[in-house]
Design a protein around this motif. Structure first.
Motif, PDB file in Angstrom:
ATOM      1  N   HIS A 167      -6.046  -3.260   6.985  1.00  0.00           N
ATOM      2  CA  HIS A 167      -5.115  -4.373   7.191  1.00  0.00           C
ATOM      3  C   HIS A 167      -4.832  -4.591   8.675  1.00  0.00           C
ATOM      4  O   HIS A 167      -4.764  -5.743   9.142  1.00  0.00           O
ATOM      5  N   ALA A 187       0.831  -1.206   0.000  1.00  0.00           N
ATOM      6  CA  ALA A 187       0.000   0.000   0.000  1.00  0.00           C
ATOM      7  C   ALA A 187       0.869   1.262   0.000  1.00  0.00           C
ATOM      8  O   ALA A 187       0.554   2.249  -0.682  1.00  0.00           O
ATOM      9  N   GLN A 245      -6.387   1.835   3.681  1.00  0.00           N
ATOM     10  CA  GLN A 245      -5.880   0.479   3.474  1.00  0.00           C
ATOM     11  C   GLN A 245      -5.088   0.004   4.690  1.00  0.00           C
ATOM     12  O   GLN A 245      -5.244  -1.150   5.131  1.00  0.00           O
TER      13      GLN A 245
END
Length: 404
Positions: free
Chosen positions: A274, A128, A270
């Protein structure tokens, strides 16, 4: 060769004239043509735009690549028109180390399993980060750099040319002023001779010649001044148009700034997703890794929860987030429908973040809502029982702010 020498001598003469004019202006010995207030404001606005664009560009580069050596290397590759080599992000490097450690220390051990899960999450974070750096470089850094290396260089070139045209104009004004003063002086000297003298003295003849000579000098100076004024006005208009284009530059940079914010928002979203997934994985595995291990103090047992489980007791909620109580090894999991809240020990809690239930035993949460929570003996210390109306389920402690 002769032509080149003449041109060189002419350029040297122009440079010397400009240097003399500039020096006299600095010492207050010569007049200077001033630009109008609007033009000066455009110049100040352009300079401010250039300075702040440089600072924002440099600091964004530091944000995207904190390593100064790596930034220098990337700069050299760009100047040499060579492709910048792909770099492993810090998150990806950490994931690699963790995966290798898990493989060597034992991938089936609790520590090895956790290392593997964290390594996978760090790998996603690194990917990312790589996408964010790439997107920010294209959508934000490149337009800023193009402005500094393209548009601003053009503006600087035209401004230097305008400065030279102004020096030429002021030098022409100074020459015309001197020529007129010399002409007036020569005329005055000739008029002092009486008209009735048949044989005019020598100084009258010289004065008359000087007057004619200075007449020619005045005409020449006026012609040069008209040419210099025309060139100055033309260059001033060209420079003004370029400076007014700074407004379009601001609009373009505004759009790039919005794109930078969007890419940064996507990147952090993101990362958050995660880490939530990793937290769920680690939270659900705590009981399997450390079965029957709890921290805190126990409270006296309350009455049995039901007739089918007379030995099951409830514990009073402790002050801190840790849950007190011990459970016998091998005790069966509690059925939430049969669990009743303790008579004492329940607390209110405010939910800090949204939480999506992983299975039917967990309670989904919404940020900022208030729920009732309590603990049961044998529960993982990182989890509590949460109630909202007639809904009940396990909730992670890290998502709660326990209220007194």
């Amino acid at each position: 060769m002769d032509f080149n020498m003449k041109k060189l001598a002419s350029d040297a003469g122009i440079f010397f004239t400009r240097a003399v004019q500039f020096t006299e202006e600095k010492f207050g010995q010569a007049e200077k043509t001033e630009l109008d207030a609007n033009f000066e404001n455009l110049l100040a606005r352009a300079d401010s735009t250039k300075n702040w664009t440089e600072k924002i560009l440099r600091q964004t580069e530091v944000l995207l690549q904190p390593n100064p050596s790596a930034r220098v290397e990337e700069f050299l590759y760009e100047k040499l028109d060579r492709k910048v080599p792909s770099r492993v992000t810090n998150g990806e490097l950490l994931a690699q180390y963790m995966a290798e450690a898990a493989s060597e220390l034992g991938p089936t051990t609790p520590y090895g399993k956790t290392l593997t899960r964290v390594a996978e999450a760090e790998k996603h974070l690194g990917a990312a980060e790589r996408d964010f750096i790439h997107t920010a470089s294209i959508n934000f850094l490149t337009p800023l750099r193009n402005f500094l290396e393209g548009d601003w260089k053009t503006i600087s070139k035209e401004r230097r040319l305008l400065q030279n045209r102004r020096l030429d104009l002021d030098a022409c004004k100074a020459r015309l002023k001197k020529a007129k003063a010399a002409e007036a002086k020569a005329t005055c000297e000739g008029d002092t001779v009486p008209d009735f003298q048949e044989t005019r003295p020598r100084n009258y003849i010289l004065s008359a010649s000087a007057s004619a000579l200075w007449n020619d000098e005045v005409d020449k100076a006026e012609q040069e001044l008209r040419v210099a004024q025309t060139e100055f006005d033309r260059q001033a208009e060209v420079t003004r148009l370029l400076l007014e284009g700074i407004s379009s530059t601001h609009v373009n940079h505004l759009r790039c700034l919005h794109e930078f914010v969007e890419s940064q928002t996507t990147y952090y979203a993101q990362c958050y997703r995660h880490m939530l997934d990793l937290q769920k994985q680690l939270g659900s595995s705590q009981g399997a890794i450390f079965p029957g291990t709890f921290v805190g103090t126990t409270e006296p047992a309350s009455p049995p929860l039901s007739s089918t489980s007379p030995t099951t007791t409830v514990a009073t909620m402790p002050v801190g987030p840790s849950v007190a109580g011990l459970a016998p090894a091998g005790e069966a999991a509690l059925c939430l429908e049969e669990v009743a809240p303790p008579a004492s020990g329940t607390r209110k809690a405010r939910v800090l973040y949204d939480y999506e239930a992983a299975d039917s035993s967990e309670l989904a949460l919404l940020a900022d809502e208030l729920i009732t929570v309590y603990s049961l003996p044998g529960m993982d210390p990182d989890w509590l029982i949460g109630e909202r109306g007639n809904k009940k389920g396990k909730v992670p402690v890290t998502y709660l702010e326990l209220l007194s």
